[in-house]
Design a protein around this motif. Structure first.
Motif, PDB file in Angstrom:
ATOM      1  N   PRO A  38      -4.970 -12.664  -0.986  1.00 16.45           N
ATOM      2  CA  PRO A  38      -3.789 -12.597  -1.848  1.00 16.45           C
ATOM      3  C   PRO A  38      -3.812 -13.700  -2.908  1.00 16.45           C
ATOM      4  CG  PRO A  38      -3.207 -13.466   0.316  1.00 16.45           C
ATOM      5  CD  PRO A  38      -4.646 -13.066   0.390  1.00 16.45           C
ATOM      6  N   MET A  39      -4.620 -14.754  -2.688  1.00 12.48           N
ATOM      7  CA  MET A  39      -4.707 -15.826  -3.693  1.00 12.48           C
ATOM      8  C   MET A  39      -5.607 -15.413  -4.846  1.00 12.48           C
ATOM      9  SD  MET A  39      -5.098 -19.078  -1.146  1.00 12.48           S
ATOM     10  CE  MET A  39      -5.093 -20.368  -2.401  1.00 12.48           C
ATOM     11  N   LEU A  40      -6.772 -14.893  -4.496  1.00 16.94           N
ATOM     12  CA  LEU A  40      -7.766 -14.553  -5.509  1.00 16.94           C
ATOM     13  C   LEU A  40      -7.219 -13.546  -6.532  1.00 16.94           C
ATOM     14  CD1 LEU A  40     -10.622 -15.544  -5.897  1.00 16.94           C
ATOM     15  CD2 LEU A  40     -11.439 -13.674  -4.451  1.00 16.94           C
ATOM     16  N   ILE A  41      -6.464 -12.564  -6.041  1.00 16.74           N
ATOM     17  CA  ILE A  41      -6.011 -11.493  -6.948  1.00 16.74           C
ATOM     18  C   ILE A  41      -4.951 -11.968  -7.943  1.00 16.74           C
ATOM     19  CG2 ILE A  41      -6.618  -9.556  -5.458  1.00 16.74           C
ATOM     20  CD1 ILE A  41      -3.697  -9.389  -4.606  1.00 16.74           C
ATOM     21  N   CYS A  42      -4.450 -13.197  -7.766  1.00 14.59           N
ATOM     22  CA  CYS A  42      -3.482 -13.737  -8.744  1.00 14.59           C
ATOM     23  C   CYS A  42      -4.173 -14.192 -10.030  1.00 14.59           C
ATOM     24  CB  CYS A  42      -2.698 -14.911  -8.149  1.00 14.59           C
ATOM     25  SG  CYS A  42      -1.662 -14.443  -6.765  1.00 14.59           S
ATOM     26  N   TYR A  43      -5.485 -14.089 -10.074  1.00 17.27           N
ATOM     27  CA  TYR A  43      -6.230 -14.539 -11.252  1.00 17.27           C
ATOM     28  C   TYR A  43      -5.615 -13.925 -12.520  1.00 17.27           C
ATOM     29  CZ  TYR A  43     -10.112 -15.918 -14.183  1.00 17.27           C
ATOM     30  OH  TYR A  43     -10.871 -16.506 -15.164  1.00 17.27           O
ATOM     31  N   PRO A  44      -5.246 -14.781 -13.499  1.00 18.26           N
ATOM     32  CA  PRO A  44      -4.528 -14.280 -14.681  1.00 18.26           C
ATOM     33  C   PRO A  44      -5.353 -13.275 -15.488  1.00 18.26           C
ATOM     34  CG  PRO A  44      -4.529 -16.694 -14.613  1.00 18.26           C
ATOM     35  CD  PRO A  44      -5.457 -16.230 -13.531  1.00 18.26           C
ATOM     36  N   GLY A  45      -4.701 -12.178 -15.832  1.00 17.80           N
ATOM     37  CA  GLY A  45      -5.349 -11.199 -16.712  1.00 17.80           C
ATOM     38  C   GLY A  45      -6.342 -10.287 -16.026  1.00 17.80           C
ATOM     39  N   ALA A  46      -6.491 -10.436 -14.706  1.00 26.83           N
ATOM     40  CA  ALA A  46      -7.452  -9.575 -14.003  1.00 26.83           C
ATOM     41  C   ALA A  46      -6.922  -8.144 -13.913  1.00 26.83           C
ATOM     42  CB  ALA A  46      -7.697 -10.109 -12.592  1.00 26.83           C
ATOM     43  N   THR A  47      -7.849  -7.196 -13.835  1.00 24.77           N
ATOM     44  CA  THR A  47      -7.470  -5.813 -13.545  1.00 24.77           C
ATOM     45  C   THR A  47      -7.572  -5.620 -12.040  1.00 24.77           C
ATOM     46  OG1 THR A  47      -8.443  -5.122 -15.632  1.00 24.77           O
ATOM     47  CG2 THR A  47      -8.068  -3.395 -14.007  1.00 24.77           C
ATOM     48  N   ILE A  48      -6.514  -5.074 -11.446  1.00 22.30           N
ATOM     49  CA  ILE A  48      -6.529  -4.860  -9.993  1.00 22.30           C
ATOM     50  C   ILE A  48      -6.521  -3.361  -9.714  1.00 22.30           C
ATOM     51  CG2 ILE A  48      -5.340  -5.297  -7.817  1.00 22.30           C
ATOM     52  CD1 ILE A  48      -4.171  -7.793  -9.078  1.00 22.30           C
ATOM     53  N   CYS A  49      -7.563  -2.885  -9.042  1.00 25.88           N
ATOM     54  CA  CYS A  49      -7.682  -1.465  -8.713  1.00 25.88           C
ATOM     55  C   CYS A  49      -7.339  -1.274  -7.242  1.00 25.88           C
ATOM     56  CB  CYS A  49      -9.109  -0.981  -8.968  1.00 25.88           C
ATOM     57  SG  CYS A  49      -9.629  -1.181 -10.660  1.00 25.88           S
ATOM     58  N   GLN A  50      -6.287  -0.505  -7.011  1.00 19.60           N
ATOM     59  CA  GLN A  50      -5.809  -0.262  -5.645  1.00 19.60           C
ATOM     60  C   GLN A  50      -6.407   1.045  -5.135  1.00 19.60           C
ATOM     61  OE1 GLN A  50      -2.981  -1.854  -3.690  1.00 19.60           O
ATOM     62  NE2 GLN A  50      -3.836  -0.464  -2.157  1.00 19.60           N
ATOM     63  N   PHE A  51      -7.092   0.990  -3.980  1.00 21.52           N
ATOM     64  CA  PHE A  51      -7.680   2.182  -3.375  1.00 21.52           C
ATOM     65  C   PHE A  51      -6.649   2.820  -2.454  1.00 21.52           C
ATOM     66  CE2 PHE A  51     -12.422   1.932  -4.102  1.00 21.52           C
ATOM     67  CZ  PHE A  51     -12.329   0.989  -5.107  1.00 21.52           C
ATOM     68  N   ASN A  52      -6.260   4.053  -2.813  1.00 22.11           N
ATOM     69  CA  ASN A  52      -5.197   4.753  -2.086  1.00 22.11           C
ATOM     70  C   ASN A  52      -5.699   6.044  -1.471  1.00 22.11           C
ATOM     71  OD1 ASN A  52      -3.156   2.996  -2.712  1.00 22.11           O
ATOM     72  ND2 ASN A  52      -2.708   4.017  -4.655  1.00 22.11           N
ATOM     73  N   GLU A  53      -4.741   6.749  -0.833  1.00 27.40           N
ATOM     74  CA  GLU A  53      -5.019   8.071  -0.256  1.00 27.40           C
ATOM     75  C   GLU A  53      -5.346   9.098  -1.334  1.00 27.40           C
ATOM     76  OE1 GLU A  53      -5.071   9.457   3.014  1.00 27.40           O
ATOM     77  OE2 GLU A  53      -5.496   7.332   3.301  1.00 27.40           O
ATOM     78  N   ASP A  54      -4.844   8.882  -2.558  1.00 32.07           N
ATOM     79  CA  ASP A  54      -5.042   9.901  -3.589  1.00 32.07           C
ATOM     80  C   ASP A  54      -5.848   9.404  -4.786  1.00 32.07           C
ATOM     81  OD1 ASP A  54      -3.081   8.197  -4.267  1.00 32.07           O
ATOM     82  OD2 ASP A  54      -1.517   9.703  -4.591  1.00 32.07           O
ATOM     83  N   GLY A  55      -6.566   8.327  -4.623  1.00 32.28           N
ATOM     84  CA  GLY A  55      -7.412   7.863  -5.722  1.00 32.28           C
ATOM     85  C   GLY A  55      -7.389   6.354  -5.868  1.00 32.28           C
ATOM     86  N   VAL A  56      -7.840   5.920  -7.026  1.00 33.46           N
ATOM     87  CA  VAL A  56      -7.874   4.484  -7.320  1.00 33.46           C
ATOM     88  C   VAL A  56      -6.972   4.256  -8.524  1.00 33.46           C
ATOM     89  CG1 VAL A  56      -9.337   2.544  -8.005  1.00 33.46           C
ATOM     90  CG2 VAL A  56     -10.238   4.287  -6.445  1.00 33.46           C
ATOM     91  N   VAL A  57      -5.930   3.429  -8.357  1.00 29.32           N
ATOM     92  CA  VAL A  57      -4.984   3.222  -9.461  1.00 29.32           C
ATOM     93  C   VAL A  57      -4.852   1.737  -9.773  1.00 29.32           C
ATOM     94  CG1 VAL A  57      -3.606   5.299  -9.070  1.00 29.32           C
ATOM     95  CG2 VAL A  57      -3.025   3.190  -7.861  1.00 29.32           C
ATOM     96  N   GLU A  58      -4.524   1.465 -11.032  1.00 32.57           N
ATOM     97  CA  GLU A  58      -4.359   0.076 -11.449  1.00 32.57           C
ATOM     98  C   GLU A  58      -2.994  -0.423 -10.986  1.00 32.57           C
ATOM     99  OE1 GLU A  58      -5.715  -0.465 -15.505  1.00 32.57           O
ATOM    100  OE2 GLU A  58      -4.547  -2.326 -15.573  1.00 32.57           O
ATOM    101  N   THR A  59      -2.943  -1.678 -10.570  1.00 26.10           N
ATOM    102  CA  THR A  59      -1.678  -2.245 -10.126  1.00 26.10           C
ATOM    103  C   THR A  59      -1.610  -3.714 -10.533  1.00 26.10           C
ATOM    104  OG1 THR A  59      -0.212  -2.488  -8.195  1.00 26.10           O
ATOM    105  CG2 THR A  59      -2.549  -2.865  -7.819  1.00 26.10           C
ATOM    106  N   SER A  60      -0.479  -4.372 -10.191  1.00 31.00           N
ATOM    107  CA  SER A  60      -0.367  -5.813 -10.459  1.00 31.00           C
ATOM    108  C   SER A  60      -0.445  -6.540  -9.120  1.00 31.00           C
ATOM    109  CB  SER A  60       0.973  -6.111 -11.122  1.00 31.00           C
ATOM    110  OG  SER A  60       2.014  -5.808 -10.209  1.00 31.00           O
ATOM    111  N   TYR A  61      -0.762  -7.826  -9.140  1.00 31.54           N
ATOM    112  CA  TYR A  61      -0.912  -8.514  -7.857  1.00 31.54           C
ATOM    113  C   TYR A  61       0.399  -8.537  -7.067  1.00 31.54           C
ATOM    114  CZ  TYR A  61       1.070 -12.901  -9.744  1.00 31.54           C
ATOM    115  OH  TYR A  61       1.895 -13.829 -10.287  1.00 31.54           O
ATOM    116  N   GLU A  62       1.534  -8.608  -7.803  1.00 33.13           N
ATOM    117  CA  GLU A  62       2.829  -8.646  -7.092  1.00 33.13           C
ATOM    118  C   GLU A  62       3.085  -7.352  -6.344  1.00 33.13           C
ATOM    119  OE1 GLU A  62       2.478  -9.202 -10.392  1.00 33.13           O
ATOM    120  OE2 GLU A  62       3.969 -10.618 -11.146  1.00 33.13           O
ATOM    121  N   ASP A  63       2.486  -6.267  -6.798  1.00 32.48           N
ATOM    122  CA  ASP A  63       2.750  -4.970  -6.165  1.00 32.48           C
ATOM    123  C   ASP A  63       1.773  -4.633  -5.046  1.00 32.48           C
ATOM    124  OD1 ASP A  63       4.989  -4.394  -7.609  1.00 32.48           O
ATOM    125  OD2 ASP A  63       3.902  -3.384  -9.227  1.00 32.48           O
ATOM    126  N   THR A  64       0.799  -5.512  -4.788  1.00 33.29           N
ATOM    127  CA  THR A  64      -0.127  -5.201  -3.702  1.00 33.29           C
ATOM    128  C   THR A  64       0.497  -5.556  -2.356  1.00 33.29           C
ATOM    129  OG1 THR A  64      -1.149  -7.393  -3.722  1.00 33.29           O
ATOM    130  CG2 THR A  64      -2.165  -5.701  -5.128  1.00 33.29           C
TER     131      THR A  64
END
Ligand SMILES: Nc1ncnc2c1ncn2[C@@H]1O[C@H](COP(=O)(O)OP(=O)(O)OP(=O)(O)O)[C@@H](O)[C@H]1O
Ligand SMILES: [Mg+2]
Length: 242
Positions: free
Chosen positions: A193-219
């Motif tokens: 949870p620390m690493l993903i706070c990196y400013p400006g990073a793109t976060i790809c969330q792997f879900n049941e229905d695909g891979v979607v972009e999200t923000s670190y606060e929403d993980t």
């Protein structure tokens, strides 16, 4: 602007284990818009599968390590089941420098470097001046990052496994220095949870229905860790009362 700008995967036909990975089986179009991209998601959601496929398409050996170091080490065909399906787009040009590393294959990589160093001790200079086996897991990992990372694309699977929280911050600073130079791109699968706070990073969330972009606060990694650490006793009481 990243070098590797798009990862494309068509819907997967057939009935192997790849077709049973819900995040990947419908195919995907992943635009990599920043120099740092994180893959996050539940255990078994497909992060390593995709990361390894991308790494292999980039020309890296899945045994881990540097592209150039591994030229005498190549294999026939693909090691990763997904690699043959993946298409990569490069902007402005394809680059070959870089690295693929899994935390769990670091031991083998350290042994491989030791073997090379038997003939040429100077090789160890790139790794902090002594055998990676004579450094702790985290020390050796960071000495690799500090001494060996330069230009290129760095594909890392759970680098946090080796690192204390303080060293994760040090690692963030190494990423920042390289990323700012405009010559390095990072693709990292992580549960940190620390690493993903990196400013400006793109976060790809792997879900049941695909891979979607999200923000670190929403993980879930961020939310669950934060709320647990805000009140561990509450969580533990709830868990242990059952
Ligand atoms: N060689 C294999 N043969 C069969 N199934 C596999 C193979 N490799 C991975 N799988 C399955 O594919 C799915 C995705 O695995 P993957 O390693 O990509 O998950 P992950 O998101 O990296 O998980 P973690 O966070 O635990 O590392 C899992 O259900 C796993 O059991
Ligand atoms: Mg994994």
């Amino acid at each position: 602007m990243p070098f590797l700008s798009r990862v494309s995967l068509p819907p997967l036909q057939g009935n192997g284990y790849l077709q049973n990975i819900p995040s990947l089986n419908n195919g995907l179009q992943l635009a990599l818009k920043s120099n740092v991209t994180f893959f996050v998601g539940e255990n078994g959601s497909g992060k390593s599968t995709l990361l390894e496929g991308i790494a292999e398409q980039c020309g890296f050996s899945l045994r881990g390590g540097n592209h150039n170091l591994n030229t005498g080490y190549r294999f026939e065909g693909y090691e990763s089941a997904l690699a043959q399906h993946i298409q990569l787009s490069w902007t402005p040009r394809r680059i070959n420098e870089g690295f693929f590393m899994r935390a769990e294959s670091f031991f083998n990589f350290a042994s491989y470097i030791d073997e090379l160093a038997v003939d040429n001790r100077r090789i160890l200079n790139a790794y902090g001046g002594k055998s990676l086996h004579e450094q702790s897991h985290g020390e050796s990992f960071l000495s690799l990052f500090n001494n060996h990372f330069d230009n290129g694309i760095y594909i890392l699977d759970e680098p946090e496994a080796a690192l204390s929280p303080a060293r994760i911050l040090a690692f963030i600073s190494v990423i920042h220095q390289l990323e700012q130079s405009g010559r390095a791109q990072f693709l990292i699968a992580t549960h940190s949870p620390m690493l993903i706070c990196y400013p400006g990073a793109t976060i790809c969330q792997f879900n049941e229905d695909g891979v979607v972009e999200t923000s670190y606060e929403d993980t879930e990694h961020f939310q669950l860790t934060k709320s647990f650490l805000d009140n561990p006793a509450l969580y533990l009481r709830h868990l242990m009362d059952k």
